[in-house]
Design a protein around this motif. Structure first.
Motif, PDB file in Angstrom:
ATOM      1  N   HIS A 191     -20.913 106.561  51.034  1.00 29.35           N
ATOM      2  CA  HIS A 191     -22.166 107.281  51.289  1.00 29.35           C
ATOM      3  C   HIS A 191     -22.703 106.982  52.681  1.00 29.35           C
ATOM      4  CE1 HIS A 191     -21.890 107.279  46.926  1.00 29.35           C
ATOM      5  NE2 HIS A 191     -22.723 108.307  46.936  1.00 29.35           N
ATOM      6  N   HIS A 192     -23.392 107.971  53.234  1.00 27.38           N
ATOM      7  CA  HIS A 192     -24.128 107.808  54.489  1.00 27.38           C
ATOM      8  C   HIS A 192     -25.556 107.373  54.159  1.00 27.38           C
ATOM      9  CE1 HIS A 192     -21.073 109.841  56.905  1.00 27.38           C
ATOM     10  NE2 HIS A 192     -21.069 110.827  56.017  1.00 27.38           N
ATOM     11  N   ILE A 193     -26.170 106.637  55.059  1.00 28.88           N
ATOM     12  CA  ILE A 193     -27.581 106.261  54.930  1.00 28.88           C
ATOM     13  C   ILE A 193     -28.341 107.048  55.993  1.00 28.88           C
ATOM     14  CG2 ILE A 193     -29.257 104.388  54.968  1.00 28.88           C
ATOM     15  CD1 ILE A 193     -26.898 102.466  54.344  1.00 28.88           C
ATOM     16  N   PRO A 194     -28.922 108.187  55.616  1.00 29.86           N
ATOM     17  CA  PRO A 194     -29.571 109.043  56.613  1.00 29.86           C
ATOM     18  C   PRO A 194     -30.886 108.449  57.115  1.00 29.86           C
ATOM     19  CG  PRO A 194     -29.969 109.920  54.434  1.00 29.86           C
ATOM     20  CD  PRO A 194     -29.038 108.740  54.272  1.00 29.86           C
ATOM     21  N   GLY A 195     -31.273 108.931  58.278  1.00 31.15           N
ATOM     22  CA  GLY A 195     -32.515 108.474  58.885  1.00 31.15           C
ATOM     23  C   GLY A 195     -33.423 109.624  59.248  1.00 31.15           C
ATOM     24  N   ILE A 196     -34.061 109.496  60.392  1.00 33.59           N
ATOM     25  CA  ILE A 196     -35.090 110.442  60.813  1.00 33.59           C
ATOM     26  C   ILE A 196     -34.564 111.873  60.941  1.00 33.59           C
ATOM     27  CG2 ILE A 196     -34.794 109.999  63.280  1.00 33.59           C
ATOM     28  CD1 ILE A 196     -37.884 110.189  63.503  1.00 33.59           C
ATOM     29  N   GLU A 197     -33.290 112.031  61.271  1.00 32.86           N
ATOM     30  CA  GLU A 197     -32.738 113.375  61.430  1.00 32.86           C
ATOM     31  C   GLU A 197     -32.713 114.127  60.097  1.00 32.86           C
ATOM     32  OE1 GLU A 197     -29.622 110.537  60.439  1.00 32.86           O
ATOM     33  OE2 GLU A 197     -31.064 110.543  62.069  1.00 32.86           O
ATOM     34  N   TYR A 198     -32.444 113.436  58.996  1.00 30.91           N
ATOM     35  CA  TYR A 198     -32.463 114.093  57.684  1.00 30.91           C
ATOM     36  C   TYR A 198     -33.898 114.341  57.221  1.00 30.91           C
ATOM     37  CZ  TYR A 198     -31.139 115.469  52.991  1.00 30.91           C
ATOM     38  OH  TYR A 198     -30.973 116.185  51.827  1.00 30.91           O
ATOM     39  N   TRP A 199     -34.762 113.386  57.473  1.00 29.83           N
ATOM     40  CA  TRP A 199     -36.193 113.506  57.182  1.00 29.83           C
ATOM     41  C   TRP A 199     -36.749 114.758  57.861  1.00 29.83           C
ATOM     42  CZ3 TRP A 199     -40.298 111.943  60.741  1.00 29.83           C
ATOM     43  CH2 TRP A 199     -41.528 111.647  60.143  1.00 29.83           C
ATOM     44  N   GLU A 200     -36.389 114.940  59.131  1.00 26.06           N
ATOM     45  CA  GLU A 200     -36.834 116.111  59.887  1.00 26.06           C
ATOM     46  C   GLU A 200     -36.220 117.399  59.325  1.00 26.06           C
ATOM     47  OE1 GLU A 200     -37.310 117.326  64.535  1.00 26.06           O
ATOM     48  OE2 GLU A 200     -35.425 116.388  63.970  1.00 26.06           O
ATOM     49  N   VAL A 253     -32.355  95.186  50.744  1.00 27.55           N
ATOM     50  CA  VAL A 253     -32.070  96.527  50.220  1.00 27.55           C
ATOM     51  C   VAL A 253     -30.958  97.163  51.056  1.00 27.55           C
ATOM     52  CG1 VAL A 253     -32.998  98.845  49.820  1.00 27.55           C
ATOM     53  CG2 VAL A 253     -34.406  96.826  49.321  1.00 27.55           C
ATOM     54  N   ALA A 254     -31.078  97.062  52.383  1.00 26.14           N
ATOM     55  CA  ALA A 254     -30.059  97.629  53.276  1.00 26.14           C
ATOM     56  C   ALA A 254     -28.704  96.967  53.047  1.00 26.14           C
ATOM     57  CB  ALA A 254     -30.492  97.479  54.730  1.00 26.14           C
ATOM     58  N   GLU A 255     -28.683  95.650  52.897  1.00 19.12           N
ATOM     59  CA  GLU A 255     -27.425  94.941  52.640  1.00 19.12           C
ATOM     60  C   GLU A 255     -26.801  95.404  51.323  1.00 19.12           C
ATOM     61  OE1 GLU A 255     -28.545  90.806  52.810  1.00 19.12           O
ATOM     62  OE2 GLU A 255     -28.694  90.842  55.002  1.00 19.12           O
ATOM     63  N   TYR A 256     -27.618  95.593  50.300  1.00 24.46           N
ATOM     64  CA  TYR A 256     -27.132  96.082  49.015  1.00 24.46           C
ATOM     65  C   TYR A 256     -26.492  97.461  49.177  1.00 24.46           C
ATOM     66  CZ  TYR A 256     -27.038  97.767  44.220  1.00 24.46           C
ATOM     67  OH  TYR A 256     -26.630  98.297  43.025  1.00 24.46           O
ATOM     68  N   LEU A 257     -27.188  98.347  49.883  1.00 24.91           N
ATOM     69  CA  LEU A 257     -26.675  99.702  50.068  1.00 24.91           C
ATOM     70  C   LEU A 257     -25.350  99.697  50.812  1.00 24.91           C
ATOM     71  CD1 LEU A 257     -29.959 101.567  51.042  1.00 24.91           C
ATOM     72  CD2 LEU A 257     -28.793 101.582  48.826  1.00 24.91           C
ATOM     73  N   ILE A 258     -25.272  98.901  51.860  1.00 30.37           N
ATOM     74  CA  ILE A 258     -24.030  98.838  52.640  1.00 30.37           C
ATOM     75  C   ILE A 258     -22.901  98.270  51.795  1.00 30.37           C
ATOM     76  CG2 ILE A 258     -22.928  97.705  54.612  1.00 30.37           C
ATOM     77  CD1 ILE A 258     -25.744  97.969  56.006  1.00 30.37           C
ATOM     78  N   GLN A 259     -23.179  97.205  51.062  1.00 30.81           N
ATOM     79  CA  GLN A 259     -22.154  96.563  50.248  1.00 30.81           C
ATOM     80  C   GLN A 259     -21.649  97.482  49.130  1.00 30.81           C
ATOM     81  OE1 GLN A 259     -23.422  93.005  48.225  1.00 30.81           O
ATOM     82  NE2 GLN A 259     -21.347  92.438  47.652  1.00 30.81           N
ATOM     83  N   HIS A 260     -22.570  98.158  48.442  1.00 26.12           N
ATOM     84  CA  HIS A 260     -22.188  98.960  47.285  1.00 26.12           C
ATOM     85  C   HIS A 260     -21.847 100.421  47.592  1.00 26.12           C
ATOM     86  CE1 HIS A 260     -24.037  95.487  45.316  1.00 26.12           C
ATOM     87  NE2 HIS A 260     -23.229  95.785  44.319  1.00 26.12           N
TER      88      HIS A 260
END
Length: 128
Positions: A49-58, A37-44
């Motif tokens: 686009h940014h792939i947010p993590g815990i900082e956006y969740w918070e 899934v991560a490879e797909y997101l990075i490739q496409h």
């Protein structure tokens, strides 16, 4: 323990535009390993686009009134830009779901194939 995506540090989340995958893309990723899934997101989407993590969740948890309405549909969303290690030693992904007037936050355990893959949150990159 957790990881963060250095690409998403210091983003103005209040003005960031949320993007989620289409139903067809989401369906195509069902049953895939998380690294696929991560490879797909990075490739496409890696260039746009940014792939947010815990900082956006918070951010959305602490600022529910400023969170985008796209995330307030009652579905589960994951922030794949971070991986957290639980107290039991399992690696998990930050997950959230809107519930009436607040965000319920917990974790998606990639090894639990009983749960379908939640929708992935991306943030559009803006160029000046």
């Amino acid at each position: 323990e957790y990881t963060v995506n250095p690409d998403t540090q210091n983003i103005d989340f209040e003005n960031a535009k949320v993007f989620t995958l289409s139903k067809a893309e989401q369906k195509a990723l069902e049953g895939k390993q998380l690294h696929e899934v991560a490879e797909y997101l990075i490739q496409h989407y890696g260039n746009t686009h940014h792939i947010p993590g815990i900082e956006y969740w918070e951010y959305i948890f602490k600022n529910p009134n400023q969170a985008p309405r796209e995330l307030k549909d009652g579905k589960y969303y994951i922030c794949l830009g971070s991986i957290l290690r639980s107290t039991t030693g399992h690696w998990v992904i930050p997950r959230s779901r809107w519930s009436d007037s607040w965000f319920y936050i917990d974790y998606y355990w990639p090894g639990n194939y009983q749960d379908p893959l939640p929708s992935v949150v991306l943030l559009e990159k803006y160029f000046l």
